[in-house]
Design a protein around this motif. Structure first.
Motif, mmCIF file in Angstrom:
data_model
loop_
_atom_site.group_PDB
_atom_site.id
_atom_site.type_symbol
_atom_site.label_atom_id
_atom_site.label_comp_id
_atom_site.label_asym_id
_atom_site.label_seq_id
_atom_site.Cartn_x
_atom_site.Cartn_y
_atom_site.Cartn_z
ATOM 1 N N ILE A 85 52.616 38.109 38.845
ATOM 2 C CA ILE A 85 51.628 38.998 38.220
ATOM 3 C C ILE A 85 50.795 38.212 37.200
ATOM 4 O O ILE A 85 49.574 38.385 37.104
ATOM 5 C CB ILE A 85 52.320 40.191 37.532
ATOM 6 N N ALA A 86 51.462 37.335 36.452
ATOM 7 C CA ALA A 86 50.747 36.510 35.462
ATOM 8 C C ALA A 86 49.722 35.615 36.155
ATOM 9 O O ALA A 86 48.581 35.458 35.681
ATOM 10 C CB ALA A 86 51.746 35.670 34.661
ATOM 11 N N ILE A 87 50.101 35.019 37.294
ATOM 12 C CA ILE A 87 49.173 34.170 38.059
ATOM 13 C C ILE A 87 47.963 34.984 38.507
ATOM 14 O O ILE A 87 46.808 34.524 38.424
ATOM 15 C CB ILE A 87 49.893 33.551 39.280
ATOM 16 N N TRP A 88 48.219 36.197 38.980
ATOM 17 C CA TRP A 88 47.132 37.084 39.427
ATOM 18 C C TRP A 88 46.107 37.290 38.300
ATOM 19 O O TRP A 88 44.901 37.136 38.504
ATOM 20 C CB TRP A 88 47.736 38.417 39.867
ATOM 21 N N TYR A 89 46.620 37.622 37.110
ATOM 22 C CA TYR A 89 45.710 37.883 35.991
ATOM 23 C C TYR A 89 45.063 36.587 35.479
ATOM 24 O O TYR A 89 43.921 36.599 35.002
ATOM 25 C CB TYR A 89 46.443 38.597 34.859
ATOM 26 N N ALA A 90 45.796 35.460 35.570
ATOM 27 C CA ALA A 90 45.207 34.176 35.163
ATOM 28 C C ALA A 90 44.031 33.822 36.071
ATOM 29 O O ALA A 90 42.992 33.335 35.608
ATOM 30 C CB ALA A 90 46.265 33.079 35.204
ATOM 31 N N ARG A 91 44.185 34.065 37.353
ATOM 32 C CA ARG A 91 43.086 33.789 38.292
ATOM 33 C C ARG A 91 41.874 34.679 37.997
ATOM 34 O O ARG A 91 40.737 34.280 38.219
ATOM 35 C CB ARG A 91 43.563 34.015 39.727
ATOM 36 N N LEU A 92 42.160 35.902 37.491
ATOM 37 C CA LEU A 92 41.076 36.823 37.133
ATOM 38 C C LEU A 92 40.518 36.549 35.741
ATOM 39 O O LEU A 92 39.598 37.243 35.304
ATOM 40 C CB LEU A 92 41.582 38.272 37.200
ATOM 41 N N GLN A 93 41.102 35.565 35.047
ATOM 42 C CA GLN A 93 40.699 35.234 33.680
ATOM 43 C C GLN A 93 40.977 36.386 32.710
ATOM 44 O O GLN A 93 40.351 36.498 31.659
ATOM 45 C CB GLN A 93 39.195 34.879 33.620
ATOM 46 N N GLU A 94 41.927 37.263 33.066
ATOM 47 C CA GLU A 94 42.323 38.364 32.174
ATOM 48 C C GLU A 94 43.529 37.895 31.374
ATOM 49 O O GLU A 94 44.679 38.199 31.697
ATOM 50 C CB GLU A 94 42.642 39.632 32.981
ATOM 51 N N TRP A 95 43.262 37.160 30.304
ATOM 52 C CA TRP A 95 44.332 36.436 29.620
ATOM 53 C C TRP A 95 45.237 37.320 28.782
ATOM 54 O O TRP A 95 46.403 36.981 28.566
ATOM 55 C CB TRP A 95 43.724 35.316 28.775
ATOM 56 N N ASP A 96 44.760 38.457 28.309
ATOM 57 C CA ASP A 96 45.629 39.361 27.545
ATOM 58 C C ASP A 96 46.734 39.912 28.443
ATOM 59 O O ASP A 96 47.911 39.944 28.066
ATOM 60 C CB ASP A 96 44.812 40.514 26.952
ATOM 61 N N ARG A 97 46.341 40.354 29.621
ATOM 62 C CA ARG A 97 47.354 40.850 30.576
ATOM 63 C C ARG A 97 48.237 39.718 31.074
ATOM 64 O O ARG A 97 49.431 39.908 31.311
ATOM 65 C CB ARG A 97 46.656 41.529 31.751
ATOM 66 N N PHE A 98 47.624 38.560 31.257
ATOM 67 C CA PHE A 98 48.421 37.385 31.638
ATOM 68 C C PHE A 98 49.541 37.148 30.639
ATOM 69 O O PHE A 98 50.698 36.922 31.009
ATOM 70 C CB PHE A 98 47.496 36.171 31.728
ATOM 71 N N GLN A 99 49.214 37.208 29.340
ATOM 72 C CA GLN A 99 50.196 36.917 28.296
ATOM 73 C C GLN A 99 51.359 37.901 28.324
ATOM 74 O O GLN A 99 52.503 37.527 28.061
ATOM 75 C CB GLN A 99 49.532 36.940 26.914
ATOM 76 N N VAL A 100 51.072 39.166 28.635
ATOM 77 C CA VAL A 100 52.131 40.186 28.669
ATOM 78 C C VAL A 100 53.211 39.779 29.664
ATOM 79 O O VAL A 100 54.414 39.752 29.342
ATOM 80 C CB VAL A 100 51.548 41.567 29.054
ATOM 81 N N TYR A 101 52.808 39.440 30.880
ATOM 82 C CA TYR A 101 53.795 39.137 31.925
ATOM 83 C C TYR A 101 54.303 37.708 31.831
ATOM 84 O O TYR A 101 55.461 37.425 32.169
ATOM 85 C CB TYR A 101 53.192 39.425 33.307
ATOM 86 N N PHE A 102 53.457 36.809 31.349
ATOM 87 C CA PHE A 102 53.897 35.422 31.193
ATOM 88 C C PHE A 102 54.975 35.322 30.111
ATOM 89 O O PHE A 102 55.955 34.580 30.257
ATOM 90 C CB PHE A 102 52.708 34.531 30.847
ATOM 91 N N SER A 103 54.822 36.089 29.034
ATOM 92 C CA SER A 103 55.834 36.058 27.965
ATOM 93 C C SER A 103 57.152 36.651 28.453
ATOM 94 O O SER A 103 58.225 36.182 28.070
ATOM 95 C CB SER A 103 55.327 36.812 26.737
ATOM 96 N N ARG A 104 57.054 37.666 29.307
ATOM 97 C CA ARG A 104 58.301 38.211 29.882
ATOM 98 C C ARG A 104 58.983 37.177 30.767
ATOM 99 O O ARG A 104 60.217 37.042 30.746
ATOM 100 C CB ARG A 104 57.990 39.467 30.712
ATOM 101 N N ALA A 105 58.182 36.464 31.549
ATOM 102 C CA ALA A 105 58.752 35.425 32.409
ATOM 103 C C ALA A 105 59.347 34.298 31.571
ATOM 104 O O ALA A 105 60.431 33.781 31.870
ATOM 105 C CB ALA A 105 57.670 34.895 33.341
ATOM 106 N N LYS A 106 58.647 33.947 30.483
ATOM 107 C CA LYS A 106 59.107 32.862 29.614
ATOM 108 C C LYS A 106 60.489 33.143 29.047
ATOM 109 O O LYS A 106 61.325 32.232 28.911
ATOM 110 C CB LYS A 106 58.102 32.676 28.477
ATOM 111 N N TYR A 107 60.744 34.422 28.735
ATOM 112 C CA TYR A 107 62.061 34.796 28.199
ATOM 113 C C TYR A 107 63.165 34.554 29.230
ATOM 114 O O TYR A 107 64.306 34.237 28.871
ATOM 115 C CB TYR A 107 62.038 36.268 27.783
#
Length: 1557
Positions: free
Chosen positions: A1373-1395
């Protein structure tokens, strides 16, 4: 004392302990009284009135005897202190003189009173006494033998206090006592001298029994007739107490007050009978005669008990106030938990009520004379309007520390204030209406229909109390606001039903603007202005009664009868409403519409036919058949009738977080509240209040997850959080200042006693059942929340199967139980609560009544048939099970638990499909856990059932294993070996499909069902029985079963239960079970391993091995020595196996199996670390696994060890060894008999080889092997293995870009996830669907559907605590939003993955997840470089290091190298390092070519062309791609070409800056 036990936290405390303590002391007093020649006249709560009947001439001597008795009673209490630490003391008052007895009542009930000066004197003396005092009344002091008594004078009183007896030296008390008793006929003597009471020897006399039965309460007679035990009648129970006190104008003579008491008693009985209340006691109080009345005795509990009590109190007060000779009537009403039960001695006892609430009711009655009073609990629970009550000034009342507010109950006030009928519930802007989206949709749809048409609409929401009906109406009132709308919202009460035309009165008062008028003149003025054009002035007086105005009564109106007046009034109201709706739409909202009076129903029925109006109602189910008008509205074509369902678990979680004002709660608390509430908001609130009352909730600031030091105890500290969109409602919490809610240590939520409010609801439902149904529910409660019909039938006393099925069907129909055919149905029901649904009363009403009646009978028969088919039953509400469980006494519970345990232990093993073994292999051979005594034949039968080979089978197996066939000669090429292996698997599949032998099982694995309905309850039964060793055994089995099912959290929970028992057992010197301790640590290690906590896992596994006498070395010297020993041992073990040797014993096998499990995990743990010496530890662990497996002489263990050894060497890069051990494993399966376990071993080998080949990048071979494993596991009906093969096949076809095959396998995976209710399969399905969109270029399921699945299930305990799957989903999901340049949404799911990244496990799933995560990191790096971030270069260097370390790790299979090298190349080109970029690209392309990884090859080729081309990229490239992303249906139909799909691949941007570094 009652308060202490009634507020006990756990279910193992309460009524029974209270009964024991009370009766220990009270029976001692009774026994002393009986021994000294007296008898108990009356029990009054914790007081008793004793009587010695004597002649006048014996009075002096008997007083001496009674004083002696009193002093001995005090001695009893001076030397004792109760076990509960309660200091219990007695005060005694004595009086002598004449008494009279009054008998009164009706034909069915008799009561008696004793009155006279002596009764008044003894009450006076007792009130004067302090603790440990004996007080003589003045008359008693005058009549006693003063020479025998040492007294102390009381200032200003004629009564005296006794200090002690002072008999003369020659005085012999025994002779004196015998002489006194000779004059008492009723004292046992002669042949009966050992009896305490002659009445015990009375022979059966029907006439006497019939006469005495009138003195017993009806509920007790029922219980006696039902042969209930004495102890069974005692319980702590929520009831409503009503004390009625009558004082008289002339109280001296019995004949003067007898008739007044008789008249009052008869009326009280008649009033109580209507509401199932009963008179428990009648006695002469300090002043006058008092009746102790109780509502809610066992079997007599009804809804609205408090309301009934207050209505009864007002009725009794009004009647008794008019009775001749009665001067004052005082009534006190209090509600709460009291002790209801038998108090006294075995030869003299009574059924009574004792408790603080009894005292409060009595004190209110005395301190507030001449009125009806109630406490705050009664006031709040009455559901009566506020104008019924008036708060009284507080008074200090004797024996009551804090009664709380006291209210006077005024009764029905004729001049009702209109404004007091508004909705009580208030809408909170900061608190959303949770889980009622469907109900809101019903409203929006109906509202739209109403506004677009000229017809009326009626929307009705039906639901039981607690479902949040008022909250829904408040939300609808808010949503209904708009221009040209008038919204009128009212709430009715039970009293509204008895007020004729009340609902319409309130409606019209609001329409006419009278609801805010403070004076009748203001109302008159408003009325005149409103109806001037509609009504002649002479008819204004029609409004007098209904609106409480004072228009002059005209001659025309005075001549009208009541019916005519009502007709005129209704016609006028109709005209007013017709005129009003022309100007503005009216929306009429009614809460508690079941209390609408019949006249109002009739008017509303006419109204909706003639005037366009929108009526919204909430109501509880009608208690009786609704009136004709109400029924007509129900079946009106414009009526929408919605039956409310429960709130879904996710919304209950959100509610909990909002109610507690926290950001998250623990998983344990979440499970308790979600399951306990059953989705009913009120239940959730009461459970929370109960937890808060017992101070078990702890609120703490949320800790940073990175900073927390991880231990076993906080490993599952992860909290359940509310939905992201609810964060805006968080109250008073700034960011970074969020709190979490935890539980205090040692709390056993499962054993918590239910809150009194919920217990009362359950008791109402229980008491409404027949006695036989009550017995069934109580027996079921012993078994647990979930049970089987077979076990229930086993423990039901003297029932036949037909009776039980009929009773179960009735209880299923009344929503006490749910029934399920199998465990899958049960699991599906537990995931979702029943939702709201629409009832079409119009369709039902079109059926003839005969058909309806026939249909109900047919429905019941169908239900009985369904119950016969469904062998799993579940309580709809856990509170019912807990309440019914508490009604049993300790000894009865123990007997029932023992019955259950004896029945269940026969089936407490794995299912027949899994050959009935233990979840921990050979576990039952290590511990003596059997309850039943078995003979030799039963033991043999049990061994066969559990899949234990007999001696003959062992010999046959050994003979077979010695047949050595050289199936892989050295001259065979690798291709020929491959064809031979695949050909063998094809032969096996053909044999499975065509063989006449019983090879394929008839049903799939049932282990999960057995776990839930057999082993889990069995462990709890042993806990209840105090059998700690047996309970520990089953807790370990449960933990192992949950690990087998992939549920790490539940395994963790039951290991903690086991740890609690283990600590207790270790303190007992007699207990010595090293194997249980070793098993405990090995299972702990497995949980830690699955959670990615390798340091903890290694520690636990080492501990387990030490206890199993296989110490694993800690330093390099011992490592090399041990390695040398184990290599030699392996050589000898292989030779010994070839020669044949005797198999190890069962206890030894249990140890060996545990050891192999530990070694299998250890070598994987060491493989994660790339330090050079760790590979030696890994090699040693793999070698020791092989050696231990060879010692077991079990084919499956040996084959598993060979394949593990092969995988270890392949990952470590040792090319020589792995092929040899794969061939050795294949040699083994060629010699296996193709049936039973042999077939499963073959399927396991095919599956494992497929996994190994996939990891190593041999995609074609992985597909060939996986396809065959898929066929075998499908035929073997083993979903737990089948889904793993399908997951791997999906990824293999995905990398091969075989689209059709991929979608076919995905379809199988989806079907399996739905059929088996398998959440992990569904999660992996969506993971692959995301991969298809991200990397192939079409969609099989939309992104929105995938995202919705993640949002709905990211808190699922199986997904949350299974390393890898959520990491992959969040990263995708983070990759999807990163490709869309939607970085706020990217951060939400990327931070969950990071944990989740630190949870490193050497599994394919984790590798897939970490690859996606690294891709997300790389895309974010591109953003940092674009923004010229200061730390971009550091980030790039760190990412490269991380990618290189992943490649270097043994556990990262070569199949992941192309993607990792591709990412490394991208990082290099972003950093301007073209040379390394080329190197990594070339390496990735070569690996893709070798592996046949067409997906990565295609993407790499495109990247290479793109990065070195002059083409300019656009920022919205991915947005444009997904807008035109084709569906699989279009691809399949040929509407989309392969080249078009190829163009949908995402191209990573590189033309950001020239040489950014």
């Amino acid at each position: 004392m009652t308060e202490k036990f009634s507020t006990a936290m756990y279910m193992d405390r309460g009524a029974e302990q209270l009964v024991e303590i009370l009766n220990h002391y009270i029976s001692a007093i009774v026994e002393k009284v009986l021994i000294f020649g007296g008898d108990i006249l009356k029990f009054a709560g914790d007081a008793l009135l004793a009587l010695w009947k004597v002649e006048r001439r014996q009075l002096k001597n008997i007083i001496t005897v009674v004083i002696k008795c009193s002093l001995e009673i005090h001695e009893l209490f001076e030397t004792q202190e109760s076990e509960e630490g309660l200091d219990i003391r007695v005060k005694i008052g004595l009086a002598a003189g004449h008494i009279s007895m009054l008998v009164f009542g009706d034909e069915m009930h008799n009561y008696f009173l004793v009155i006279g000066q002596a009764v008044d004197d003894v009450r006076f003396a007792q009130n004067m006494a302090q603790m440990n005092d004996v007080i003589l009344s003045p008359n008693c002091w005058q009549l006693c033998d003063r020479n025998m008594i040492e007294i102390e004078r009381i200032p200003d009183q004629r009564a005296v206090k006794v200090n002690f007896l002072k008999p003369p030296p020659s005085f012999n008390f025994d002779e004196f006592f015998t002489k006194c008793m000779n004059f008492m006929d009723y004292y046992p003597s002669g042949y009966h001298n050992k009896l305490l009471r002659l009445a015990c020897m009375l022979e059966s006399d029907p006439d006497l029994e019939s006469s005495l039965q009138k003195y017993l309460m009806e509920s007790i007679l029922k219980q006696i007739d039902d042969r209930q035990l004495r102890g069974y009648l005692s319980e702590l129970r929520p009831v409503t107490i009503m004390f009625v006190n009558l004082t008289f104008k002339d109280q001296d003579k019995a004949e003067d007050i007898g008739q007044a008491i008789q008249d009052a008693c008869v009326h009280i009985i008649s009033v109580l009978k209507v509401f199932r209340g009963q008179i428990n006691k009648v006695f002469m109080f300090d002043k006058g005669c008092s009746f102790l009345c109780v509502f809610g005795f066992p079997g007599e509990k009804v809804p609205d008990e408090v309301t009934h009590a207050l209505e009864s109190a007002v009725d009794i007060f009004d009647f008794c106030s008019q009775v001749h000779k009665i001067e004052t009537v005082s009534i006190g009403v209090a509600s709460g938990i009291v002790f209801c039960g038998i108090v006294g001695h075995s030869v003299r006892h009574e059924y009574t009520v004792i408790g603080q609430k009894v005292n409060i009711a009595a004190r209110m009655m005395m301190y507030y004379p001449g009125i009806v009073t109630c406490d705050s609990v009664t006031y709040n629970g009455s559901n009566l309007p506020a104008y019924f009550f008036k708060e009284l000034p507080k008074k200090i009342m004797k024996g009551v520390a804090d009664s709380g507010p006291v209210y006077q109950c005024l009764g029905l006030n004729e001049k009702v204030m209109f404004g007091m009928a508004y909705l009580i519930c208030n809408r909170n802007e900061g608190y959303p209406l949770l889980g009622r989206d469907m109900e809101i949709k019903y409203f929006m749809r109906t509202m739209k229909e109403f506004l677009m048409s000229s017809c009326s609409r009626v929307l009705m929401y039906e639901g039981l109390s607690g479902y949040g009906k008022s909250q829904i109406l408040m939300e609808l009132k808010y949503l209904a606001q708009g221009e040209n709308h008038r919204t009128i919202a009212i709430a009715l009460t039970k009293i509204s039903f008895h007020q004729n035309f009340y609902t319409i009165q309130i409606l019209m008062a609001n329409v006419l603007g009278l609801d805010t008028c403070k004076h009748y003149k203001e109302r008159q003025s408003n009325l005149q202005n409103k109806v001037r054009t509609l009504l002649d002035e002479k008819f204004y007086c029609l409004f007098n009664d209904i609106f409480h105005v004072q228009f002059p009564i005209s001659r025309e109106v005075s001549r009208m009868n009541t019916f005519r007046k009502q007709y005129q009034l209704e016609a006028l109201f109709m005209k007013i409403l017709e005129q009003t709706v022309k100007e503005e739409r009216i929306i009429f909202i009614i809460d508690e519409a079941q209390f609408v009076d019949s006249a109002s129903w009739a008017f509303m029925e006419k109204l909706i036919r003639n005037v366009p109006i929108f009526i919204i109602m909430s109501l509880s189910p009608f208690f009786d058949i609704p009136c004709a008008a109400a029924h007509a509205i129900l079946k009106n074509r414009n009526t929408t009738y919605v039956t409310l369902g429960a709130v879904q678990p996710r919304d209950i979680r959100n509610k909990i977080c909002l109610d507690l004002n926290v950001s998250s709660i623990t998983k344990e608390l979440d499970l308790y509240l979600v399951e306990g509430s059953g989705g009913i908001p009120y239940y959730c609130e009461e459970l929370l209040k109960n937890l808060d009352h017992h101070k078990v909730l702890v609120f703490q600031p949320m800790e940073s997850e990175e900073k927390t030091n991880l231990t076993w105890n906080n490993m599952f500290r992860n909290f359940t959080k509310p939905r992201k969109e609810l964060n805006i409602y968080a109250l008073d919490k700034e960011e970074g200042n969020a709190e979490v809610c935890r539980l205090v240590g040692g709390v056993r939520l499962k054993n918590l006693s239910p809150p009194p409010s919920l217990k009362e609801i359950s008791l109402v439902q229980l008491d409404s059942m027949s006695l036989s149904h009550q017995m069934l529910v109580r027996c079921a409660a012993i078994i647990g929340q979930i049970f089987t019909t077979e076990l229930l039938f086993e423990i039901l006393p003297c029932w036949n199967m037909k009776m039980m099925i009929k009773a179960l069907a009735a209880l299923v129909e009344s929503n006490v139980f749910d029934c399920f055919r199998n465990g899958k149905e049960l699991r599906m029901a537990m995931q979702e609560h029943p939702a709201s649904f629409e009832v079409h009363y119009r369709s039902l009403s079109l059926k003839p009544s005969e058909v309806m009646a026939h249909g109900e009978e047919e429905e019941l028969r169908e239900l009985e048939s369904e119950v016969i088919e469904c062998h799993i039953i579940r309580f709809c509400m856990p509170m019912m099970q807990k309440t019914a469980y508490e009604l049993w006494l300790k000894d009865q519970k123990k007997d029932m638990h023992l019955k259950c345990a004896r029945f269940l232990e026969e089936n407490a093993h794995r299912c027949d499909h899994c050959r009935s073994g233990d979840f921990i292999p050979y576990h039952h051979f290590t511990v003596d856990i059997r309850l039943n005594n078995l003979d030799l034949d039963i033991i043999k039968k049990m061994a066969n059932n559990r899949g234990i080979p007999t001696a003959e089978e062992i010999i046959f197996s050994k003979a077979e294993s010695h047949k050595k066939s050289v199936i892989y000669p050295d001259f065979l090429s690798s291709g020929e070996v491959r064809e031979k292996i695949l050909g063998f698997f094809d032969i096996v599949i053909t044999k499975m499909r065509t063989s006449d032998e019983d090879i394929i099982p008839l049903e799939s694995c049932q282990c999960e069902e057995i776990l839930e309905i057999v082993i889990l309850p069995l462990a709890q039964h042993f806990v209840a029985l105090g059998e700690k060793t047996k309970a520990l055994y089953y807790f370990l089995e449960i933990a192992s079963a949950y690990l087998f099912l992939g549920d790490n959290y539940m395994a963790y929970m039951y290991l903690n239960e086991g740890e609690r028992l283990l600590k207790i057992l270790k303190k007992e010197k007699s207990w010595s079970q090293t194997f249980e301790s070793a098993t405990f640590y090995s299972l702990k290690g497995q949980v830690c391993f699955n959670m990615g906590q390798m340091v903890l896992a290694k520690k636990m596994l080492r501990k387990a091995l030490k206890l199993l006498n296989r110490i694993f070395p800690y330093n390099l010297i011992s490592l090399f020595l041990k390695n040398h020993v184990e290599k030699n041992r392996k050589f000898h073990s292989v030779n010994q196996q070839a020669q044949g040797s005797s198999p190890p014993g069962k206890k030894r096998l249990a140890q060996l199996y545990r050891q192999t499990a530990c070694f299998s995990l250890l070598w994987r743990i060491y493989s994660l670390n790339y330090f050079f010496h760790y590979k030696y530890y890994g090699d040693l662990a793999a070698t020791m696994q092989v050696n231990t497996a060879l010692e077991t002489q079990d084919d499956f263990q040996i084959i598993k060890a060979y394949l593990d050894y092969s995988l270890y060497h392949q990952l470590a890069g040792y090319q020589g060894m792995w092929f040899k051990y794969e061939l050795m494993a294949m040699e083994k399966i060629f010699n296996l008999p193709l049936k039973g376990q042999g077939i499963e071993i073959v399927a396991y080998v095919a599956e494992t080889l497929s996994d190994i080949k996939f990891i190593m990048g041999y995609l074609d071979l992985a597909i060939d092997l996986g396809s065959r494993a898929h066929k075998m596991w499908a035929l073997l009906r083993n979903p737990n293995k089948h889904y793993l093969v399908l997951c791997r096949l999906c990824k293999a076809f995905f990398l091969k870009s075989s689209h059709k095959q991929l979608i076919q396998v995905l379809g199988w995976l989806w079907d399996l996830s739905v059929t088996e209710v398998h959440i992990f399969s569904k999660a992996y399905f969506y993971f692959v669907c995301l991969d298809i969109m991200l990397y192939i270029g079409f969609y099989y399921r939309t992104f929105e559907e995938c995202l919705d699945f993640i949002c709905q299930n990211d808190d699922n305990r199986i997904l949350k605590f299974k390393s890898g799957i959520l990491l992959g989903l969040y990263s995708s999901i983070a990759i999807w939003y990163a490709r869309l340049q939607e970085w706020d949404r990217f951060q939400v799911y990327f931070s969950r993955a990071k944990y989740l990244v630190p949870r490193r496990t050497p599994t394919i799933l984790y590798c897939e997840g970490i690859c996606r995560y690294m891709e997300g990191q790389v895309l974010y790096l591109q953003k940092q470089i674009e923004e010229q971030s200061e730390n971009a270069q550091d980030s790039a260097v760190q990412i490269l290091k991380n990618l290189e370390s992943l490649v270097a790790q043994n556990t990262t299979g070569p199949v992941f190298y192309p993607r990792l090298y591709h990412l490394m190349a991208y990082v290099c080109i972003l950093m301007g390092d073209g040379q390394n970029c080329d190197l990594f690209l070339q390496t990735a392309l070569e690996l893709s070519e070798i592996q046949g990884n067409m997906l990565e090859k295609c993407w790499l080729t495109m990247s290479k062309e793109w990065w070195y081309s002059t083409s300019q990229s656009t920022e919205d490239q991915w947005l444009q791609t997904i807008l035109h992303l084709p569906s699989w249906e279009k691809v399949l139909s040929g509407k989309v070409k392969a080249e078009d799909i190829k163009r949908n691949k995402f191209l990573m941007r590189v033309n950001i800056l020239d040489n950014p570094f």
